[in-house]
Design a protein around this motif. Sequence first.
Motif, PDB file in Angstrom:
ATOM      1  N   VAL A  78     135.270  88.923  26.994  1.00 29.43           N
ATOM      2  CA  VAL A  78     135.187  88.248  25.704  1.00 29.43           C
ATOM      3  C   VAL A  78     134.184  88.989  24.827  1.00 29.43           C
ATOM      4  O   VAL A  78     133.022  89.147  25.200  1.00 29.43           O
ATOM      5  N   ILE A  79     134.647  89.479  23.688  1.00 25.99           N
ATOM      6  CA  ILE A  79     133.754  90.160  22.749  1.00 25.99           C
ATOM      7  C   ILE A  79     133.442  89.197  21.617  1.00 25.99           C
ATOM      8  O   ILE A  79     134.357  88.578  21.060  1.00 25.99           O
ATOM      9  N   LEU A 117     138.329  79.096  16.859  1.00 28.67           N
ATOM     10  CA  LEU A 117     139.650  78.604  16.440  1.00 28.67           C
ATOM     11  C   LEU A 117     140.568  79.765  16.105  1.00 28.67           C
ATOM     12  O   LEU A 117     141.741  79.778  16.476  1.00 28.67           O
ATOM     13  N   GLU A 118     140.017  80.751  15.409  1.00 32.28           N
ATOM     14  CA  GLU A 118     140.805  81.917  15.015  1.00 32.28           C
ATOM     15  C   GLU A 118     141.365  82.623  16.245  1.00 32.28           C
ATOM     16  O   GLU A 118     142.536  82.994  16.297  1.00 32.28           O
ATOM     17  N   ALA A 119     140.482  82.767  17.266  1.00 34.05           N
ATOM     18  CA  ALA A 119     140.919  83.439  18.492  1.00 34.05           C
ATOM     19  C   ALA A 119     142.034  82.657  19.171  1.00 34.05           C
ATOM     20  O   ALA A 119     142.998  83.244  19.673  1.00 34.05           O
ATOM     21  N   SER A 120     141.923  81.325  19.182  1.00 34.41           N
ATOM     22  CA  SER A 120     142.961  80.541  19.866  1.00 34.41           C
ATOM     23  C   SER A 120     144.257  80.566  19.066  1.00 34.41           C
ATOM     24  O   SER A 120     145.340  80.511  19.629  1.00 34.41           O
ATOM     25  N   LEU A 121     144.157  80.667  17.736  1.00 37.53           N
ATOM     26  CA  LEU A 121     145.360  80.799  16.913  1.00 37.53           C
ATOM     27  C   LEU A 121     146.069  82.101  17.220  1.00 37.53           C
ATOM     28  O   LEU A 121     147.288  82.156  17.356  1.00 37.53           O
ATOM     29  N   THR A 159     139.426  89.610  24.671  1.00 35.64           N
ATOM     30  CA  THR A 159     139.527  88.517  23.703  1.00 35.64           C
ATOM     31  C   THR A 159     138.429  88.723  22.665  1.00 35.64           C
ATOM     32  O   THR A 159     137.287  89.004  23.024  1.00 35.64           O
ATOM     33  N   VAL A 160     138.766  88.625  21.378  1.00 34.56           N
ATOM     34  CA  VAL A 160     137.761  88.851  20.341  1.00 34.56           C
ATOM     35  C   VAL A 160     137.492  87.561  19.587  1.00 34.56           C
ATOM     36  O   VAL A 160     138.404  86.922  19.078  1.00 34.56           O
ATOM     37  N   LEU A 161     136.221  87.173  19.547  1.00 35.62           N
ATOM     38  CA  LEU A 161     135.792  86.069  18.700  1.00 35.62           C
ATOM     39  C   LEU A 161     135.058  86.701  17.526  1.00 35.62           C
ATOM     40  O   LEU A 161     134.007  87.303  17.704  1.00 35.62           O
TER      41      LEU A 161
END
Lengths: 307, 125
Positions: A100-101, B107-111, A120-122
């Motif tokens: 996770v980044i 939320l953006e990541a889950s979208l 996965t990018v946040l």
Amino acid sequence: MPTLLQSLMSPLNAQLASTPEAPTEVAAAEDSVAPTSDAPTSEGIEAAPTEGGTEEDSEESFDVESLRGRGAVLIPAYNEEQCLGEVLDRIRAHCPFDIVIVDDGSVDKTAKVARAHGATVLRHPFNMGYGAALQTGYKYAAKRDYEVLVQIDADGQHDPTYIVPLARRILEGHSDACVGSRFLIGEGYIPPLARRAGMVLFGKIASIVTHRRVTDPTSGYQALSRRVFTFFKSDLFPADYPDADVLILLYRAGFRAEEIPVAMRASVTGQSMHGGILRPMFYVFKMLLSICVTLLREPPDPERIPH
Amino acid sequence: MPLQQRFLIFGVAVVLMLSIFELVRKRRLREEYAWLWLLAGVVILIATFVPMEGLRAVANIMGSSNPPAAIFFLGFCATTFLCLQFSVRLSRMTEQIKNLGQKVSILEASLEDNAPLESDRNEPE
């Protein structure tokens, strides 16, 4: 001023050996650094593993693949497109965890590089600071219900071979938070003088308060249990740079923390959070204040923190 | 205190209060902040009509032989308090914005997980 600095500096090595709370088991690991302390292990304090390469020693008997899906590697990144790809590949080669980044509002292609390497990018809408980036990762990890979260820096400073040993300390229930310390091995990267002064000072304060030896309070190479990162969703977690104050917060909340030796090298990009003259001064001031108020607050109850 | 001075202070207070009303009317200042500033304006207005003996009495209570200095000090205290109040609100808002930003990223990541559209739209090229 030089004398003050020197007096702060000289205890670096001495401190490694002399803190009475030192668990005896750890002492063996840093024979090269300092004479063995034979102080008795304090009650309730977990002893760290003795060997530098936990992984190599127990690799045969331990199936790394069994960790798949149980945890995640959390990487806060701010404008790290240069090294990130290589760092991600090296992490992939060493552990089966999800990656996770947290892209803290980078203006380069950090997010793109991360996605291209299957992480996965946040992505923060704007730059919010190192602590806030970590906390975003904690919130995400709590949502995904990981058992363990290993945080590591994006600049290649941390050697990814220690991810699995760190995570295993948590998964096998030895502690709630396991910090990788660069000073227990006694070789490799030595930070600049001014930075070391801060580390010694706050390491000493944290050691006294938490009744265990803290050699590397600034280390961002840590493994956290689900209970700890769920606790860190709270606003008690600092948004700028978590340090000794977080170790003290953990202790006050009743969590067990420990250090194990890891290897670190100087940051490749060389962009430290603590560069310049004013920032280190502010850092020292902020950390002292933060430690004071953490101690003055009621001990937090991890089960009753509003999120 | 010369009449001229009283007129000056009175003028300042009136301009201040009119500005506040105008800002609220244009919705550039929220009512919840306006009341503090209106209070400041009212205090200055009242101060215009306090006779010199009154000012001296206040200064005496504070142990000052110089009424203007005493009044100035009171004003300084009030301003400091106001600034502190704003820092407190600023801290709370910083925290709220941080929490919002974090929520948006998650939320953006889950979208994106569910529907990988033009995911890189807002990213620099």
